[in-house]
Design a protein around this motif. Sequence first.
Motif, short mmCIF file in Angstrom:
data_model
loop_
_atom_site.label_atom_id
_atom_site.label_comp_id
_atom_site.label_asym_id
_atom_site.label_seq_id
_atom_site.Cartn_x
_atom_site.Cartn_y
_atom_site.Cartn_z
N VAL A 2 0.74 -1.16 0.14
CA VAL A 2 -0.02 -0.32 -0.05
C VAL A 2 0.91 1.22 -0.08
O VAL A 2 0.68 2.17 -0.88
N PHE A 54 2.00 1.85 -3.43
CA PHE A 54 0.80 2.38 -4.13
C PHE A 54 0.55 3.95 -3.87
O PHE A 54 0.32 4.43 -4.99
N ARG A 107 -12.77 -8.43 -10.68
CA ARG A 107 -12.15 -7.44 -11.88
C ARG A 107 -11.32 -8.35 -12.77
O ARG A 107 -10.97 -8.41 -13.78
N ILE A 120 -13.78 -7.07 -5.59
CA ILE A 120 -14.29 -6.30 -4.91
C ILE A 120 -15.41 -6.75 -4.18
O ILE A 120 -16.38 -7.51 -4.51
N ASN A 170 -18.75 -6.23 -1.57
CA ASN A 170 -19.46 -5.00 -1.25
C ASN A 170 -20.08 -5.54 0.19
O ASN A 170 -20.72 -6.51 0.14
N ARG A 216 -16.79 -1.01 0.64
CA ARG A 216 -16.23 -1.77 -0.52
C ARG A 216 -14.85 -2.06 -0.49
O ARG A 216 -14.09 -1.25 -0.32
N ARG A 240 -11.29 -4.00 -1.68
CA ARG A 240 -10.51 -4.45 -2.84
C ARG A 240 -9.70 -5.30 -2.40
O ARG A 240 -8.77 -4.90 -1.63
N LEU A 285 -6.81 -8.50 -3.31
CA LEU A 285 -6.03 -9.25 -4.14
C LEU A 285 -5.58 -10.47 -3.48
O LEU A 285 -5.43 -10.64 -2.53
N ARG A 319 -2.66 -13.06 -3.63
CA ARG A 319 -1.35 -13.24 -3.97
C ARG A 319 -0.70 -14.54 -3.33
O ARG A 319 -0.90 -14.61 -1.97
N VAL A 335 -6.32 -4.22 -0.42
CA VAL A 335 -5.51 -3.11 -0.96
C VAL A 335 -5.98 -1.92 -0.85
O VAL A 335 -5.21 -0.92 -0.69
N LEU A 377 -18.44 7.17 -4.99
CA LEU A 377 -17.54 5.95 -4.41
C LEU A 377 -16.17 6.54 -4.17
O LEU A 377 -15.39 6.93 -5.05
N ILE A 378 -15.82 6.55 -2.80
CA ILE A 378 -14.59 7.27 -2.46
C ILE A 378 -13.51 6.02 -2.02
O ILE A 378 -13.64 5.70 -0.95
N TRP A 379 -12.35 6.10 -2.94
CA TRP A 379 -11.32 5.02 -2.49
C TRP A 379 -10.23 5.69 -1.60
O TRP A 379 -9.78 6.58 -2.26
N ILE A 381 -6.70 5.73 -3.23
CA ILE A 381 -6.58 6.53 -4.41
C ILE A 381 -6.87 7.84 -4.13
O ILE A 381 -5.79 8.68 -4.70
#
Lengths: 214, 208
Positions: free
Chosen positions: B69, B72, B121, B127, B129, B143, B145, B147, B149, B156, B166-168, B171
Amino acid sequence: MFAFNSGVDRYALGPAASVYETVTPSFARDRVGDFLGNLKSPAIFVNDVLQAQPDRAGDTFFRFTINTTIGLVGLWDAAAYFGIDGHTEDFGQTLAVWGVQSGPYLVMPLLGPTNPRDLLGSGVNRAFDPLTWTEFAGQPDLDDQLAMGRGVLGGLNARVALDDQIRTLNEQPEPYVALRRIYSSQRQAAIRNGQIVDESEAYDDLPDFDKFQN
Amino acid sequence: MNKITTTAMALAGLALCALPAAADAKTEAYVQANASEALATLNDPALTADQRTRTFSTYMDKFTDLDAVSNFVIGKYSRRFTSAELAAYRKAFRTYALAVYEAQLDDYRGKAVVVKDSVDRSETDSIVNTVIERQDGKNMDVRWRVLTRDGKYQVVDVALNLDGNLIWLGIEQRAQFIALLDRANGSADALISKIESMTAELKASKRT
């Protein structure tokens, strides 16, 4: 301009709202909020109609009728008790629904974040407000004084209600960037009347998480 | 076409349909169990504030990969920092991120995470919910996300649905960190000192 507005908020609006919060019980602030919210109904109704949203226009019409009567001239949001929840609309959103692009992001003195479309929209929205056109016989200044009083009271009430959000914003590493992004995406959501574009496409634009992993 | 081929094709079709759904169900169960446990930790009256933070941090380390993270949220700068800068930044970010998560999730402490559905995805990127009731009684649409691995799940990013917006959180953080670094000519020190001052503020306002 953003720094100027932050300064005004920090040294004038914030402290004034804090005094206002101290001297008024939350009951009174709720009544002020409901009353001022009800006064916005005519403009919301016009925009519902202009956006061809008969259901929402109906909600706004019944809310205004119920709140103005049973809700004692709008002091209580009685309509919400009957399950008719309120929503907001303004002419900026109507222009967007009609396909007008927003134009560049702007920060105006005191008004805060906006764009040319929403700025024009807020001007036209004033024209939908009955108080803009009201004149009192023998008291030519009364309508202006009422409008000013409403502006000040509405501003203080809104500032108290937004206190948590403003604090969160100021805790961000880059408040200007944060507000710019949130304003734009929040306006888009409001234009869509709170619906996510399309659940199946909601995640198409997510960035590749692993692109910058070493 | 003979009957066996048709049956085989139908079965293959079924299997294809069933595969992502099976992956979903496991990812959903993962979010359900871990998110609920993390929220339970925040609400455990037997823990002191320090113990609560420690237990919560242990959970978050299992739940997510903070180093990934941290890369990212600085994007291209993760390759421009020297290894010493990256190490110092990660250390600061880790403390900050755990404090932010604890402060943010505190509004949901003791509440159950209810999984609604999920969307894949890709095979390794889903994702989930969920709906969580907040302390103030309001339901939040959250929500996650996730991954995959090496067969392990990792959350993540987390999005909040604010009236259709939608506020990530990751991001948004990335947009701001990169803006700060762009303004500071990519100075790792500028970012680290900002992060440290934000951590100090968060700790000052923490629930005891």
